[in-house]
Write an enzyme that holds these catalytic residues in place. Structure first.
Site, PDB file in Angstrom:
ATOM      1  N   HIS A  12     -12.860  74.267  -8.995  1.00  0.00           N
ATOM      2  CA  HIS A  12     -12.818  73.960  -7.563  1.00  0.00           C
ATOM      3  C   HIS A  12     -13.245  75.157  -6.727  1.00  0.00           C
ATOM      4  O   HIS A  12     -14.031  75.024  -5.771  1.00  0.00           O
ATOM      5  CB  HIS A  12     -11.404  73.526  -7.179  1.00  0.00           C
ATOM      6  CG  HIS A  12     -11.224  73.327  -5.708  1.00  0.00           C
ATOM      7  ND1 HIS A  12     -11.719  72.231  -5.031  1.00  0.00           N
ATOM      8  CD2 HIS A  12     -10.600  74.099  -4.777  1.00  0.00           C
ATOM      9  CE1 HIS A  12     -11.421  72.338  -3.751  1.00  0.00           C
ATOM     10  NE2 HIS A  12     -10.729  73.458  -3.576  1.00  0.00           N
ATOM     11  N   TYR A  69      -4.127  91.165   5.445  1.00  0.00           N
ATOM     12  CA  TYR A  69      -3.092  90.259   5.945  1.00  0.00           C
ATOM     13  C   TYR A  69      -2.058  90.951   6.818  1.00  0.00           C
ATOM     14  O   TYR A  69      -1.185  90.289   7.382  1.00  0.00           O
ATOM     15  CB  TYR A  69      -2.402  89.561   4.758  1.00  0.00           C
ATOM     16  CG  TYR A  69      -3.395  88.839   3.875  1.00  0.00           C
ATOM     17  CD1 TYR A  69      -4.178  87.805   4.382  1.00  0.00           C
ATOM     18  CD2 TYR A  69      -3.561  89.204   2.544  1.00  0.00           C
ATOM     19  CE1 TYR A  69      -5.101  87.155   3.576  1.00  0.00           C
ATOM     20  CE2 TYR A  69      -4.479  88.557   1.737  1.00  0.00           C
ATOM     21  CZ  TYR A  69      -5.251  87.530   2.262  1.00  0.00           C
ATOM     22  OH  TYR A  69      -6.173  86.888   1.470  1.00  0.00           O
ATOM     23  N   GLY A 105     -10.774  86.271   0.195  1.00  0.00           N
ATOM     24  CA  GLY A 105      -9.887  86.363  -0.964  1.00  0.00           C
ATOM     25  C   GLY A 105     -10.209  85.317  -2.014  1.00  0.00           C
ATOM     26  O   GLY A 105     -10.641  84.210  -1.702  1.00  0.00           O
ATOM     27  N   THR A 106      -9.989  85.685  -3.286  1.00  0.00           N
ATOM     28  CA  THR A 106     -10.259  84.763  -4.388  1.00  0.00           C
ATOM     29  C   THR A 106      -8.994  84.091  -4.919  1.00  0.00           C
ATOM     30  O   THR A 106      -9.078  83.147  -5.698  1.00  0.00           O
ATOM     31  CB  THR A 106     -10.924  85.509  -5.558  1.00  0.00           C
ATOM     32  OG1 THR A 106     -10.021  86.502  -6.066  1.00  0.00           O
ATOM     33  CG2 THR A 106     -12.216  86.171  -5.112  1.00  0.00           C
TER      34      THR A 106
END
Length: 413
Positions: free
Chosen positions: A169, A289, A344-345
């Protein structure tokens, strides 16, 4: 042969003593004949060995200390249960009908039909448990039932399936964007210098970079997992390593938000590239973040137990308590939209966890909503390892179990 020789000597002696030759010959013939008759007798039959009966007490003693849950049934009733089985199913299991104890149609049929074979039982002890029940008859009354826990294997299989699905995905999303924008540019036939074309090209570049980062992280995670049982032996000065990796993660554009507090510089045995990756991932997360106008602190000191302690502290929105146990799961995100927008992964903390685990360290994540997050990595220093009889402490990465690191059991404190 010795008896015949002795008879011949006796014959000669009788002749020398003047005994009648015919009488002497008759005596010797009878003597030799008796020797031949005795020699021709068949050997005595071997003694008959009577095998002792296989009693219940013998079976109980045989299986009691086995590490596998074992039950002995007599006409479907459980008459013996070893120590592990009693602990698993309860003391009341003895004397109970095995079909009632398992509460599963396939297992009940296996026991009720009194046939040899196996069955799969779900939820025998806990809801998610999976057990294989093997039945083997001993005689026309007694049978042995073996219980094999297959829960861990199922969890690993499910984790691998989830990982492949999530990876597919995550790879599909940037690829779809790249292909879509490229197709639009090809069909437009317009000038690539137009604002729209430039915006499309920027999107393609951004998604390609994201795809590159995702593949790099997948390869890093694969390498770390493959080496997780090999304890690194390279002696490293942690102070210089942390400073270098933190500055690399911040880069020139975010350096003003970085505050380094390296009060100690312990030496550790580790993999230099992997430990730098730990620091870079944690600092990059904190800068992404954390609040844009707040400082990210990177500290290096010694904990009370002598372990080297790296702390990365931001002053962002914080993380809700229900998310903290799952943060080191692959592709887990508290805010998927924000994470993807920042590049981000979803694999950074999973990589950190496995690297810390390989170095026999500990990982702790603490967070307060509205105040920020603190990630602490503790690594065995050379000094603390020496105090522990020359060996590194046992592997405890925030007590994170491997078999379920993709499940809901990531116990980060």
């Amino acid at each position: 042969m010795a008896g015949i020789l002795l008879a011949m000597v006796a014959f000669v002696a009788l002749l020398l003593l003047g005994t009648d030759p015919i009488l002497s010959a008759a005596v010797i013939i009878v003597w030799i004949g008796s020797l031949l008759v005795t020699a021709g007798q068949p050997p005595e039959p071997p003694p008959v060995v009577v095998k002792p009966s296989f009693t219940r007490d013998a079976m109980r003693d045989l299986i009691e200390n086995s590490s596998t849950p074992l039950l002995v049934t007599e006409k479907n009733l459980i008459v013996i249960a070893n120590r592990v089985a009693r602990k698993l199913l309860g003391q009341h299991i003895i004397g109970q009908d095995a079909r009632v104890a398992f509460r599963h149609p396939e297992a009940a049929a296996l026991v009720g039909e009194q046939r040899n074979g196996q069955a799969i039982v779900r939820g025998l002890v806990r809801r998610q448990d999976i057990w294989q029940v093997n039945r083997q008859a001993v005689d026309d009354k007694l049978a042995v039932i073996e219980l094999i826990n297959q829960t861990a294997e199922a969890d690993i299989s499910r984790a691998h399936t989830d990982f492949v699905a999530n990876a597919s995905h995550e790879l599909r999303t940037p690829l779809a964007a790249i292909l879509g924008y490229v197709e639009t540019l090809r069909e437009s036939g317009g000038n690539l210098d137009s604002p729209t074309s430039q915006r499309f090209l920027e999107t393609i570049e951004r998604e390609a970079q994201r795809l590159h980062s995702l593949i790099s992280d997948l390869m890093s995670l694969s390498r770390v997992e493959a080496e997780k049982h090999d304890l690194p032996q390279q002696l490293l000065a942690l102070g210089k390593l942390v400073e270098r990796a933190a500055r690399d993660a911040a880069g020139s554009e975010r350096m003003q938000r970085l505050a380094l507090e390296l009060t100690e510089s312990p030496s550790v045995r580790g993999d230099e590239q992997q430990l730098e990756q730990v620091v870079r991932n944690l600092v990059d997360n904190a800068l992404k973040y954390g609040a844009a106008d707040c400082i990210v602190q990177v500290r290096l000191d010694l904990a009370r137990d002598g372990m080297a302690r790296i702390s990365v502290i931001d002053q962002g929105d914080g993380i809700a308590p229900e998310h903290i146990p799952h943060l080191t799961r692959r592709f887990y995100r508290t805010d998927p939209g924000r994470s993807r927008a920042s590049g981000g992964t979803g694999l950074g903390l999973a990589i950190v966890k496995h690297i810390v685990e390989r170095h026999r360290g500990k990982l702790d994540i603490e967070s307060d909503l509205g105040k920020g997050t603190r990630v602490i990595v503790r690594l065995p220093s050379v000094e603390s390892a020496g105090m522990a009889s020359g060996s590194a402490p046992a592997a405890t990465v925030a007590e994170l179990p491997d078999a379920q690191d993709d499940q809901d059991s990531t116990a980060v404190s």
